[in-house]
Every structure is written in C-alpha cells, then in structure tokens.
Write a protein that holds these residues in place. Structure first.
Motif, PDB file in Angstrom:
ATOM      1  N   TYR A 160     -95.268  14.277  10.025  1.00 15.29           N
ATOM      2  CA  TYR A 160     -94.803  15.489  10.708  1.00 15.29           C
ATOM      3  C   TYR A 160     -93.941  15.211  11.947  1.00 15.29           C
ATOM      4  O   TYR A 160     -93.360  16.149  12.499  1.00 15.29           O
ATOM      5  N   SER A 161     -93.869  13.971  12.399  1.00 14.14           N
ATOM      6  CA  SER A 161     -93.145  13.653  13.640  1.00 14.14           C
ATOM      7  C   SER A 161     -92.230  12.455  13.443  1.00 14.14           C
ATOM      8  O   SER A 161     -92.446  11.644  12.531  1.00 14.14           O
ATOM      9  N   ASN A 214     -93.994  17.934  26.475  1.00 13.53           N
ATOM     10  CA  ASN A 214     -93.345  19.118  27.054  1.00 13.53           C
ATOM     11  C   ASN A 214     -94.080  20.402  26.658  1.00 13.53           C
ATOM     12  O   ASN A 214     -93.598  21.184  25.834  1.00 13.53           O
ATOM     13  N   HIS A 255     -92.345  23.836  26.156  1.00 10.12           N
ATOM     14  CA  HIS A 255     -91.429  24.062  25.029  1.00 10.12           C
ATOM     15  C   HIS A 255     -91.873  23.248  23.813  1.00 10.12           C
ATOM     16  O   HIS A 255     -91.161  22.370  23.333  1.00 10.12           O
ATOM     17  N   LEU A 256     -93.061  23.541  23.315  1.00  9.98           N
ATOM     18  CA  LEU A 256     -93.573  22.823  22.148  1.00  9.98           C
ATOM     19  C   LEU A 256     -92.820  23.245  20.885  1.00  9.98           C
ATOM     20  O   LEU A 256     -92.719  24.433  20.580  1.00  9.98           O
ATOM     21  N   THR A 257     -92.288  22.264  20.182  1.00  9.94           N
ATOM     22  CA  THR A 257     -91.565  22.546  18.934  1.00  9.94           C
ATOM     23  C   THR A 257     -92.253  21.912  17.724  1.00  9.94           C
ATOM     24  O   THR A 257     -91.956  22.264  16.595  1.00  9.94           O
ATOM     25  N   ASN A 258     -93.151  20.971  17.976  1.00  7.41           N
ATOM     26  CA  ASN A 258     -93.834  20.291  16.876  1.00  7.41           C
ATOM     27  C   ASN A 258     -95.312  20.130  17.224  1.00  7.41           C
ATOM     28  O   ASN A 258     -95.796  19.027  17.471  1.00  7.41           O
ATOM     29  N   VAL A 259     -96.010  21.265  17.236  1.00  7.92           N
ATOM     30  CA  VAL A 259     -97.405  21.274  17.679  1.00  7.92           C
ATOM     31  C   VAL A 259     -98.280  20.394  16.780  1.00  7.92           C
ATOM     32  O   VAL A 259     -99.089  19.607  17.266  1.00  7.92           O
ATOM     33  N   THR A 293     -84.383  11.784  22.510  1.00 10.60           N
ATOM     34  CA  THR A 293     -84.015  12.814  23.476  1.00 10.60           C
ATOM     35  C   THR A 293     -84.241  12.312  24.907  1.00 10.60           C
ATOM     36  O   THR A 293     -84.985  11.347  25.136  1.00 10.60           O
TER      37      THR A 293
END
Length: 347
Positions: free
Chosen positions: A90-91, A139, A142-146, A285
């Motif tokens: 997932y990451s 972060n 601004h969580l984008t991939n919990v 990033t």
C-alpha cells in the motif's frame, strides 16, 4: 577491522534493498505467501550457523526454548512482518523503509515499559527527535495514505516489541542472537504455514469471505508462481536479503560490538530511499527528505550514546555517571551520619 566494514556494508546494502525486492515480487506473489517463503528460506540459511553456535556452547534446545521461539516467531513473522509486507503493497518502498527503520525507537520505549531499563539522556533525545521525524513524514494534517502508513508504523512498533522480548528471552535462556533469529524465523514459518492452510478449509474460507477486509486472505497460495522465471528473485529475497543480511549483521556484531553493528539500521533510512528512486523510479517528496534527515539525526544521537556507554563499560566506568555520582554522594552522606552517630554514642 576490514572484515567488520565488509560485514556492515553487505548487511546494510541487503537491508536497504529489502523493501525494493519485496515490492518487485509483490506483483507475482501473494503478500502472505511471500512472507512465508522468505522466512522459510532465511531461517534455513541461518540454520548451519546457529547449529554450529549451539555446538560451541555445548547447548541443546529444550521445550522451554521452543516455547520462547513460538512467542517470538508469532510476534515477528506473523504479526510484524505480515504488517510490513502489507505496508509495502500500500505504500512506496522508500516510505516503508524509513518507517521500519524507527523500530529501535519503539524498542527503547518497550525496554523502559517492560524491562524497566533506565533510558539515558541520549536515548530520550533520540526518541523525541525520531518521533518528530516520523510526524514530518506521516504529516497527520494531510494524510493521503492512512492504511499504508498505519501498517508501516504498526509493523515497526511490533518489531520493537519482538526485539525486547527476544533480547530478554535470549538472556534468560542463554541463547545468542543468531540462534534466536534462526529459530524465530523457522518457528514463525511453521506457525504461518498452519494459518495459511487453515484459510483453505471450506468453513473458515466462507466465514472469512463474508468480512470485506478478510476476503483477500481466503485460500492463500503456498506454491503458486514458484517457477524458474521467479527463482532468481526469490533466491535474492530469501538467501541474500533475509538470510544473508541477518547473518552478516550478526557476524559484524561478533567482530566488533552491538553499537558498531547497529550502524546498519542508521544508514538504511538514508540509503533505501535513494535506491528506491534509482531502481523503482519512486519520487521522494520534500517532507520525506526532511523527515529522513531528522530521523538520521536521532540515529546519530543514539549511536553516540550507545558508543559512549560501551566505552565506559569496557573501561569499568559507570554507564550512567550522573546516577553513580548521586549514589556516591548518598553513600558519603550515610558514612558521615554513621560517624556522627558513633561519636554521639561515645559521648
């Protein structure tokens, strides 16, 4: 010294390539299946070294040892490494590598909570700095991939718990690191295989299929896609990365000391993202870069603190001088009070 550098270099490279290799194999194999294969192979690679170590100790394993391996195998292989494998799905590989490299921080916390070990000033600072680095990468605002981040952090946390239980058990049972790791891998593999086979039972499979997040774990494959095409990749993951990485890590520990060998985990957070960018073309990033730098600072603080404690211990000096000074002062006060009391009695 050259041998130690070689051991550390190889182990660091293998551990830094771990997430990348697993990511590459993820398209061909089920995550749980891949977990099963790599720890079975890794344990078998370590087995001759572990048996030789037991022979030198003139030590035979007993049921209490197997019970310990059952606990460490369950926590390490089934819980931590399954979460780790799913996190890679997932990451990005680089993110998982950095998150997992923070497991020594969680180990320090568990050593304090479970073993009641005193945390030195350097370790406390390292924990705080590393947590800040984790927060920068995750972060929370601004969580984008919990899912991926949760799996990665939980994997590192449970591996830290495994490390403490393994260390406590090895001291209690007089087993060195290579023996603990080898039989933890093998026992965990047997336990995981039993669970995998249970998913093939019709009644259990139907029950799991009714739960949305368990559907993917029904009928987990064991031998599917194990072919000549994927054999080189499986060999690299099982023999080189899992077995070889841990073997050379313990060899480095034998030829130097724990703090020097731990450089492997301090270099990995910086090297793994670079390798992931070169091999998998993953983008790093700015927050991730900043977080990596902060975590590396925490790692350096830990290394300096551990190195300092190791040197003081070898020289026969107190590991925590401030605590020793306080003890000496209390002893001195006690002696003075005792002397005054004896003078008063004479009077």
């Amino acid at each position: 010294m050259r041998k130690t550098v070689g051991y550390i270099s190889f182990s660091t490279l293998m551990f830094s390539l771990m997430e990348i290799a697993l990511k590459m194999a993820g398209g061909a194999f089920d995550p749980i299946q891949l977990n099963l294969i790599r720890f079975a192979v890794g344990g078998l690679v370590l087995l001759p070294i572990a048996l030789n170590s037991l022979k030198k100790q003139q030590r035979k394993l007993n049921w209490k040892d197997l019970r310990l391996f059952g606990i460490t195998g369950f926590i390490c292989v089934i819980i931590s490494m399954t979460l780790y494998q799913l996190a890679i799905v997932y990451s990005p590989a680089a993110t998982v590598a950095v998150l997992f490299s923070c497991n020594p921080v969680f180990a320090l916390i568990f050593s304090y909570l479970i073993l009641h070990e005193r945390l030195g000033r350097a370790n406390l600072i390292s924990v705080v700095v590393s947590v800040i680095g984790l927060l920068v990468i995750v972060n929370p605002a601004h969580l984008t991939n919990v899912v991926g981040l949760t799996l990665g952090v939980t994997s590192a946390l449970t591996f830290g718990l495994y490390s403490i239980i393994s260390r406590y058990g090895s001291q209690k049972r007089d087993l060195n690191g290579i023996v603990m790791t080898c039989f933890t891998f093998l026992t965990g593999t047997v336990e995981l295989l039993a669970i995998v086979l249970l998913t093939h039972v019709s009644a259990i499979g139907r029950s799991m299929g009714q739960v949305s997040y368990l559907k993917q774990f029904v009928n987990i494959p064991v031998f599917e896609n194990i072919s000549w095409q994927y054999l080189p990749l499986l060999f690299f993951i099982g023999v080189c990365v899992t077995g070889g990485g841990f073997a050379f890590y313990f060899l480095a520990m034998e030829t130097s000391d724990v703090s020097t060998a731990s450089l492997v985990f301090f270099i990995k957070p910086a090297l793994a993202p670079v390798l992931a960018a070169l091999i998998l073309s993953e983008q790093i990033t700015l927050p991730t870069i900043i977080g990596i730098v902060i975590i590396l600072m925490g790692s350096v603080i830990t290394f300096i603190g551990n190195r300092s404690k190791s040197i003081r211990s070898e020289m026969g000096q107190p590991v925590y001088p401030e605590k020793e000074d306080q003890t000496d002062s209390n002893d001195l006060i006690g002696k003075v009070e005792s002397f005054n009391s004896s003078v008063e009695d004479e009077d």
